[in-house]
Write an enzyme that holds these catalytic residues in place. Sequence first.
Site, PDB file in Angstrom:
ATOM      1  N   LYS A  33      42.064  55.293  21.490  1.00 52.20           N
ATOM      2  CA  LYS A  33      43.347  54.593  21.617  1.00 52.20           C
ATOM      3  C   LYS A  33      43.664  53.701  20.409  1.00 52.20           C
ATOM      4  CE  LYS A  33      46.183  52.027  24.885  1.00 52.20           C
ATOM      5  NZ  LYS A  33      46.273  51.426  26.222  1.00 52.20           N
ATOM      6  N   GLU A  58      47.544  68.472  34.595  1.00 49.28           N
ATOM      7  CA  GLU A  58      47.209  68.840  33.211  1.00 49.28           C
ATOM      8  C   GLU A  58      46.849  70.315  33.066  1.00 49.28           C
ATOM      9  OE1 GLU A  58      46.143  66.158  34.774  1.00 49.28           O
ATOM     10  OE2 GLU A  58      46.473  64.390  33.505  1.00 49.28           O
ATOM     11  N   PHE A  64      36.563  52.576  31.725  1.00 48.82           N
ATOM     12  CA  PHE A  64      37.509  53.181  32.657  1.00 48.82           C
ATOM     13  C   PHE A  64      38.147  54.421  32.032  1.00 48.82           C
ATOM     14  CE2 PHE A  64      41.915  53.462  34.331  1.00 48.82           C
ATOM     15  CZ  PHE A  64      41.567  53.896  35.602  1.00 48.82           C
ATOM     16  N   GLN A  65      38.125  55.507  32.743  1.00 52.90           N
ATOM     17  CA  GLN A  65      38.665  56.798  32.298  1.00 52.90           C
ATOM     18  C   GLN A  65      38.026  57.279  30.995  1.00 52.90           C
ATOM     19  OE1 GLN A  65      43.033  56.728  32.594  1.00 52.90           O
ATOM     20  NE2 GLN A  65      42.836  57.447  34.709  1.00 52.90           N
ATOM     21  N   MET A  75      41.862  90.598  46.255  1.00 52.64           N
ATOM     22  CA  MET A  75      40.802  91.246  45.477  1.00 52.64           C
ATOM     23  C   MET A  75      39.421  90.916  46.054  1.00 52.64           C
ATOM     24  SD  MET A  75      40.331  93.439  43.156  1.00 52.64           S
ATOM     25  CE  MET A  75      41.482  93.620  41.791  1.00 52.64           C
TER      26      MET A  75
END
Lengths: 95, 578
Positions: free
Chosen positions: B162, B50, B112-113, B484
């Site tokens: 959802k 993502e 969940f999630q 760097m």
Amino acid sequence: MMQRKLLVILENKPGALARVVGLFHQRGYNIESLHVDPVKDVENYAEIENSLNLKLKENEVSRLLITTTVSDNLLRQILRQINKLIDVLIAKEEI
Amino acid sequence: MKLAGNDMLIKSLVDEGVEYLFGYPGGAALHIYDAIFNQKELQHILVRHEQGATHAADGYARATGKPGVVLVTSGPGATNAITGIATAFMDSIPMVVLSGQVASHLIGTDAFQETDMIGISRPIVKHSFSIESAEEIPKVIKEAFYIATSGRPGPVVIDIPKDTTAPDKLFEYSPPELVKIRSYNPPVEPDSEQIARAVSEILKAKKPVIYAGGGAINSNASKELFELNELLNFPVTNTLMGLGVYPAKNKRFMGMLGMHGTYQSNMAMHNADLIIAIGARFDDRITNTPDLFAPNAKIIHFDVDQSSVSKIIEANIAVFGQVKNSLIELNKQLKDKIDSIDSTLIQPWLDQIDEWTSLHGLNHELYKENSDEKKIIPQSVVQHVYQITDGNAFVTSDVGQHQMFAAQYYHFNEPRKWINSGGLGTMGFGLPAAMGVKLAFPKEEVVCITGEGSIQMCIQELSTCSQYDLPIKIININNEALGMVKQWQDMSYGGRHSESTYQSSLPNFIELVESYGHIGFKIEKNSDLRGILDEAFSIKDKLVFVDVYVDPDEHVYPMLVAPNGSLKDMWIDKDKKV
């Protein structure tokens, strides 16, 4: 540095208060006291209605009273940051 | 027309003109993905992580000026998007991120999630919405795009439980025609009296500098900026985010300023009597120690964001409004006073800047080194890429030494061609951002200048490039270390390279990219550099990865002396401080 009282009028929506309070922590400002309630006495806010050219309805917006101890420059910056939040109608020093 | 929540969502996006949706499916987003399957108007790009989706959308947005759009699922899908949202926020990039959420009745139950995406993203978004009912989807989408793209742009998150996208309940699709948010009124037109005050300071200036940043690009003000300086002939510097907004080939362009800015830009800023800041925010990479910044300069600050003005450096004259509109008004007022512009007033200042340039300016002919007795230096790689692409490529970069070398040595003559993570400094940005640019401009050359450290942070997107045939060029400036970090360790930590090297654990990048179906080249010698780069750039239909081994001891200079330094305090070389 002196203690200031800020007045914030914001939309009475879920999450709006958290944005203002979160901003203080994010930007390293301190909140000494905080009071919040839905605005019922809209007649006392005619000045804000005029400056923003809108009409407030009872319980439609919330009023936040915050006290914080800051310098003049930081106060201006805090107010600009709060005013930038999308749900905030106006933030100003309450004198 | 009656539609279900998931179809309304996609229809709303199409109505906003969305072409590409960068995303990754998962449980809470499955209704939405089903709606994507059933339509052909927008194309979904399936990334491999993502973070890649957000950077790809960001690259698309920076190159086109249109908002980038991301779709992720709840929980880990949402949290993986956070780095990319923060990247867009810091650089004021318009983006709309749709995150799936568990069904409304499960919110707050540690389902969940489930994660509090609104809470987690709050400090790094311009605004966020949580969908409460399917009916409000069209209105929220419209408001989200308006907020993301107007005023000072930024990312907007929409969290979508959802159940609000369930396919079995239909609603009338009637998006509002116009968006009006009473508590959100960003300034557009400037106050002409403030502009008049600016004009009188401009006409008096003997040592002026125009300092333009990313805000000028966001406001599409490069044409107006150019017109302004046709009138004034002032020296111009750009921030890292502003490169390209003023043509680098113009004789008045001094290069970038700040931490790794050119000597002449930093000296000009320090010694100026007038700084005209245009869509720039005086961040700490620019000012060095704010108390020591440009001690004799008056500041005129043009910005759309009031909170960016006088935040770090107090402005003498503030002009709020869209920078483009403000410059149009400024140019108009200056043209009315064209007879008062005394071009001889600044001549000694222009001569002084030329002298600084010849004293410690960058060497743009490093590419001429072709002896194999010396290692390849990274600056010369960028110079060759600049020449091969005629300075016309879109260049994305990651973060570190290679980023600074690209900013210093690739000369950008147009805005939106230089795509990098300036504010957040996000390693892993370059490759996915290049995908977004290539999708937007399939016929243009898109080059990702990266390093072996950064590229490994989103290297999984090589697979996305195979799936969608994205023939970008990846120039991996490989110094076998986190360059760097190592430079700072050399300069400030007695050369103790704590955890900045990999001890021979780097992959064989050529075999790696070939396993994804791409082409790889390895360059280790100066005498091979141009020839192999030419060959790589002659390939137009495949992704080409060029792994260039460079001198690991090279540092980026100039470099501001910090802490407690001013803009005139610079390291010019490893052993030379001015």
